[in-house]
Scaffold this motif. Structure first.
Motif, short mmCIF file in Angstrom:
data_model
loop_
_atom_site.label_atom_id
_atom_site.label_comp_id
_atom_site.label_asym_id
_atom_site.label_seq_id
_atom_site.Cartn_x
_atom_site.Cartn_y
_atom_site.Cartn_z
N PRO A 53 0.82 -1.22 0.00
CA PRO A 53 0.00 0.00 0.00
C PRO A 53 0.85 1.26 0.00
O PRO A 53 2.00 1.27 0.44
N MET A 54 0.24 2.34 -0.48
CA MET A 54 0.93 3.62 -0.50
C MET A 54 1.20 4.10 0.92
O MET A 54 2.26 4.62 1.22
N ARG A 55 0.20 3.93 1.78
CA ARG A 55 0.36 4.31 3.18
C ARG A 55 0.79 3.08 3.98
O ARG A 55 0.20 2.01 3.86
N GLY A 56 1.80 3.26 4.82
CA GLY A 56 2.35 2.11 5.52
C GLY A 56 1.51 1.60 6.68
O GLY A 56 1.57 0.42 7.02
N GLY A 57 0.71 2.49 7.28
CA GLY A 57 -0.03 2.07 8.47
C GLY A 57 0.89 1.50 9.54
O GLY A 57 0.56 0.51 10.20
N LEU A 58 2.03 2.15 9.72
CA LEU A 58 3.08 1.60 10.59
C LEU A 58 2.63 1.36 12.03
O LEU A 58 2.97 0.32 12.61
N ILE A 88 10.87 7.19 -0.11
CA ILE A 88 11.49 5.87 -0.19
C ILE A 88 10.42 4.80 -0.39
O ILE A 88 10.56 3.90 -1.22
N ARG A 89 9.34 4.91 0.37
CA ARG A 89 8.27 3.91 0.28
C ARG A 89 7.63 3.89 -1.10
O ARG A 89 7.40 2.82 -1.68
N ASN A 90 7.35 5.06 -1.65
CA ASN A 90 6.70 5.12 -2.95
C ASN A 90 7.62 4.65 -4.07
O ASN A 90 7.15 4.10 -5.08
N THR A 91 8.92 4.85 -3.91
CA THR A 91 9.87 4.31 -4.88
C THR A 91 9.80 2.79 -4.88
O THR A 91 9.74 2.14 -5.94
N ALA A 92 9.81 2.21 -3.69
CA ALA A 92 9.71 0.75 -3.58
C ALA A 92 8.37 0.27 -4.12
O ALA A 92 8.31 -0.79 -4.79
N ARG A 93 7.32 1.01 -3.85
CA ARG A 93 5.98 0.62 -4.32
C ARG A 93 5.93 0.60 -5.85
O ARG A 93 5.36 -0.33 -6.45
N ILE A 104 17.92 0.54 9.05
CA ILE A 104 17.23 1.77 9.48
C ILE A 104 15.72 1.55 9.48
O ILE A 104 15.06 1.66 10.51
N LEU A 105 15.16 1.26 8.32
CA LEU A 105 13.71 1.04 8.19
C LEU A 105 13.44 -0.46 8.30
O LEU A 105 13.06 -1.13 7.33
N SER A 106 13.62 -0.98 9.49
CA SER A 106 13.60 -2.43 9.69
C SER A 106 12.25 -3.05 9.37
O SER A 106 12.18 -4.17 8.84
N PHE A 107 11.18 -2.38 9.75
CA PHE A 107 9.84 -2.92 9.51
C PHE A 107 9.47 -2.81 8.03
O PHE A 107 8.93 -3.75 7.44
N THR A 108 9.72 -1.65 7.44
CA THR A 108 9.37 -1.44 6.04
C THR A 108 10.17 -2.35 5.13
O THR A 108 9.63 -2.88 4.14
#
Length: 953
Positions: A23-28, A671-676, A782-786
């Motif tokens: 998803p675009m939003r991580g809902g971390l 970073i998230r959207n690049t991966a998405r 760094i972004l261990s969960f993502t």
């Protein structure tokens, strides 16, 4: 053929549209706890240990936080930095265990227990409740650290109150006793009345305090009047003569036993009318002004001539001799220092050098801050309340020359925030300058050499620690508390000497403590160990300084008997703590390591700064600018907090606020959207089946992989050198510029419009898969969960977790002689950037809606014409225009200048129809009766078509 909408064909199904479950939003805040639960269930930490068995070892020894209170933002910074390092070493192929620790003894916990349960408890009950309270605090803090995403052996941490740790601490002390570093002595130490105990240097802070500055006259002793006259070259003193001191501690006057002058200063006798005053020549005029007097100098003398001349105490029947001391200053005051050896370190040593024994030193202040009851005039009084009465007494006996309240920096207890005093007490010390045996270095010398052998990050930490070692006094290691590891000594009742078998007896005690904790000592009947000699000895009840607790953890955590132990002995690759630990844990560990093993227990020290708000103010509940890590995680997620730590220069103050975290969240989304985007465009890709060999890939895809390979090398080096800000900046640049601003922008058309199984599409998917696979490893520390979330969606065979992976080894580099090498693509990127600005200007002027509505002509010099010409008709795919033509620079007419010398650009609206499928404007649209809304290459890319051949992009 009819051109009605109902007759038009729908080509959407022929496009390779992006698709992903990411998803675009991580809902971390919601997703991260679920991922933590899975990591716990699968025993991820244990899997990592098994996977890295027999790999090169990297040891970070955890500095134990104090087990009291919820974790704060400083805790979060510290643990996240450590976790980033551990995970970066893991992905680099090291066996990097992490055993968290806690500091569990000491006054704050004892004070908390007394607050909760009262002070009328037995010592044994106090220790029992302290142990229970510390255990509760450990569990609470542990939950907070785990929530941050910190991986470690949380089921088996080390706690200084664990029986084996307490026993190990006793054994460490025994080693120092055996080396001859430990001694008992009377010495002024930092004393807190509220603590009722000596304080370590690291437990002292400085705050402003209002004090009474007084000038006090001491009349020369009658028997020494002639001696004083002779020192000044006079036959006799013509009238009453007094030496004058200046002090900000009136409460020490009752304990005055000497006066100090500098041997090299010149002193004068000043006749003021009623009496003669002895003052430093450089200060006498300022003194007379302060006293409201005038006077004339009648004689001068060198300070050295005043040695041992005696003066009368202002209100007690005793004399105070003059002792020479080079620490006397003439910047303020009178140039004469009043000496109360029980309450000043310099005073103490000066008096000892001049023949004072411990029995000679007056110490009328008790541990609670009250004078002893039999002290004349002030018996039983609290010293701060006695100050005005002492001043009044001096006035009554005509010894008070001046009284002026001042505000100055003064030492305070870091817990109670109350003023401290120096107070001479019998304590146990580790000697800094004791010579253990002929030819061996003193502890100070060994510690200084260990500093030289240590790597510091940042480098300025070396000078700071070195200076502290050079200046520090002997280490007072004893405390008078209940909740602490005992100093298990037996002292002879008559001689006060240690039992001759002390080291052997300490091992016996350590074995008992190993079984039942420190209570084994406090409840021990001496006869159990001493037999018939028990009546001759008394058991010491002092406890060890908590800095000795944490400072000796290397002795029992880093040795082979412990899971973190190793064959090289108790030496970690890295200690990492806040900058205040140069005077705390770094130093106590250094001293005990140097004393026991001859070297520091660490090879490198990394220091981080303190957190402040956006205005640079320290975090304070009273100001209301604190940032609670739990609140950040509940609102934004732990990965945002982790990214903030990585994006901040930890070598100085680390600013944090809601606005700063908002900017961090924006960077995270990039970073998230690049991966998405990458995940969405490798939909349907099976690496084992669809991967394209490097030699067969399109030139742009080979470049993208080469770009990732270069970045991986830089990122790996930045992690190795603990430059996490560089990692963050390079990742962000790669995602926003290299990928988002260039590569991903260009490949959209190819990904969407070419045939599903075409070389052009599979080549791109191969590149995307390799880059994204590498990216998940780069960001995992760094972004261990993502990183774990992305990794779980990658196609093909995978390990159980990204945290089991090592750096990617399939990122191929471009050959140096490649016609489409790095320099070529740098030129192309620069041209694309320049053309983008021209297209943006055209959009802003309302000439076009999008870049595909345009055709561009590039007027270029010969070098650029050659470079860009290599792309042939595919140049338009780089520029995202419907057509791109190259012409010599000399042909430029009405073209726009660009920031590139030798390049001008002309933009015009394409006159051709728009392809319904590719959105390009092409002359052939409408020419094919079967597919009148498509361009030629889209017709070729239909499932039944021959497919489009791409060579470069």
């Amino acid at each position: 053929m009819s051109d009605s909408k109902n007759d038009r064909k729908d080509y959407k199904h022929t496009l390779n549209l992006p698709q992903t479950d990411f998803p675009m939003r991580g809902g971390l805040p919601k997703q991260e706890p679920q991922r933590l639960a899975r990591w716990t269930e699968m025993d991820l930490y244990g899997m990592i240990r098994r996977a890295r068995k027999d790999k090169p070892l990297f040891l970070l020894h955890d500095g134990p936080p104090y087990a009291n209170g919820d974790i704060h933002i400083g805790h979060a910074v510290n643990k996240i930095l450590k976790d980033i390092i551990i995970k970066s070493k893991t992905v680099a192929g090291f066996d990097a265990p992490y055993v968290p620790g806690w500091d569990c003894h000491g006054l704050p916990i004892e004070h908390k227990v007394e607050t909760l349960y009262g002070k009328d408890m037995s010592a044994a009950r106090t220790r029992e409740l302290c142990r229970e309270y510390a255990a509760q605090q450990v569990e609470g803090q542990k939950a907070g650290f785990v929530r941050l995403g910190v991986l470690g052996d949380w089921n088996h941490p080390y706690r200084t109150m664990d029986f084996d740790n307490e026993a190990g601490e006793i054994r460490a002390l025994a080693r120092l006793v055996e080396e001859g570093y430990v001694f008992k002595g009377l010495k002024p130490v930092n004393w807190c009345f509220d603590c009722g105990s000596a304080l370590a240097e690291a437990e002292v802070e400085y705050q402003d305090k209002k004090s009474d500055a007084i000038d006090v006259a001491f009349e020369v002793a009658p028997d020494d009047s002639a001696k004083l006259a002779a020192a000044f070259g006079l036959t006799s003193l013509p009238k009453t003569t007094s030496i004058v001191i200046w002090t900000t501690t009136p409460w020490t006057i009752p304990a005055n036993q000497a006066l100090n002058v500098h041997p090299d200063f010149v002193y004068v006798l000043v006749d003021t009318g009623d009496r003669i005053l002895l003052l430093a020549e450089t200060l006498y005029e300022a003194c007379l002004e302060r006293y409201g007097l005038t006077g004339q100098v009648i004689a001068r003398a060198q300070g050295s001539t005043l040695d041992h001349i005696r003066f009368q105490h202002p209100f007690y029947d005793r004399v105070s001799p003059v002792f020479l001391a080079e620490y006397v200053e003439d910047g303020a005051g009178t140039g004469i220092v009043h000496s109360a050896p029980a309450y000043g370190e310099d005073d103490f040593y000066t008096c000892r050098r001049n023949g004072f024994t411990n029995d000679d030193i007056l110490n009328p202040v008790q541990s609670n801050g009250h004078y002893v009851d039999d002290l004349p005039f002030f018996g039983g009084m609290f010293i701060w309340k006695a100050n005005p009465l002492i001043i009044e007494k001096l006035r009554d006996v005509n010894s008070l020359m001046a009284h002026d309240p001042i505000v100055h920096s003064y030492m305070h207890c870091w817990r109670h925030k109350t003023p401290l005093i120096y107070r001479a007490t019998a304590q146990w010390f580790i000697g800094m300058d004791h010579q253990p045996e002929e030819g061996r270095a003193t502890l100070r010398e060994a510690a200084k050499q260990s500093v030289e052998d240590t790597q510091f990050v940042p480098a300025w930490g070396k000078a700071r620690l070195q200076g502290m070692i050079e200046q520090r006094p002997d280490w007072c290691i004893s405390r008078q508390r209940n909740w602490g590891v005992p100093i298990p000594f037996f002292l002879h009742r008559q001689t006060g000497e240690l039992h001759p078998r002390t080291v052997e007896l300490m091992e016996d005690v350590a074995r008992l403590v190993e079984k039942s904790g420190i209570e084994a000592w406090f409840s021990l009947d001496p006869a159990t160990l001493l037999g018939d000699d028990a009546d001759k000895y008394e058991k010491v009840t002092d406890t060890l300084d908590v800095w000795f607790d944490s400072g000796t953890t290397h002795y029992h955590v880093l040795r082979c008997s412990h899971p973190m132990g190793h064959e090289e002995g108790p030496r970690a690759d890295l200690y990492l703590e806040g900058s205040d630990q140069h005077r705390g844990w770094f130093q106590s560990s250094l001293l005990t390591g140097a004393g026991i093993d001859g070297h520091a227990p660490y090879r490198s020290l990394l220091t981080h700064g303190f957190t402040v708000d956006a205005q640079g103010r320290k975090m304070s509940k009273s100001i209301g600018n604190t940032v609670a890590p739990q609140e950040v995680m509940d609102k934004l997620g732990a990965d945002i907090l982790r990214l903030w730590v990585a994006s901040t220069d930890y070598s100085g103050e680390m600013a944090i606020s809601d606005e700063i975290l908002k900017r961090t969240a924006d960077a995270y989304r990039r970073i998230r959207n690049t991966a998405r985007f990458m995940l969405a465009n490798i939909n349907g890709f099976e690496p084992a089946k669809h991967s394209v060999a490097p030699a067969d890939m399109l030139a742009l895809d080979r470049w993208a992989i080469d770009r990732a390979a270069q970045l991986q090398e830089r990122i790996q080096k930045a992690y190795e050198e603990y430059r996490f800000l560089d990692v963050y900046q390079q990742l962000l640049t790669f995602c926003s510029s290299d990928m988002g601003g260039f590569y991903l922008d260009i490949i959209k058309d190819r990904q969407y419009t070419t045939q599903e199984d075409s070389l052009a599409r599979r080549s791109c998917q191969t590149a995307l898969f390799k880059i994204l696979s590498a990216l998940t490893r780069w960001i995992s520390p760094i972004l261990s969960f993502t990183a774990e979330e992305i990794y779980g969606l990658l196609p093909g065979e995978r390990l159980e977790s990204v945290h089991l992976e090592e750096y990617a080894d399939d990122l191929t580099c471009l050959p140096n002689d490649d016609a489409f090498g790095r320099e070529f693509w740098e030129d192309v990127m620069a041209v694309k950037h320049a053309v983008n600005k021209c297209l943006e200007d055209a959009r802003n002027q309302g000439l076009v809606k999008g870049s595909l509505d345009t055709e561009v002509t590039l007027f270029a010099n010969d070098a650029l014409l050659t470079t860009l010409g290599r792309l042939e008709d595919e140049l338009r795919f780089v520029l995202l225009t419907s057509d791109a033509m190259l012409k010599p620079l000399a042909d430029a007419v009405d073209a726009t200048d660009t920031e590139i010398d030798g390049l001008k650009v002309s933009v015009r609206v394409s006159p051709y129809p728009k392809c319904e499928r590719s959105w390009e404007h092409r002359p052939e649209v409408g020419q094919d009766p079967e597919h009148p809304t498509l361009c030629a290459r889209c017709i070729a890319n239909l499932p039944e078509g021959p497919g489009e051949v791409r060579h470069f992009v």
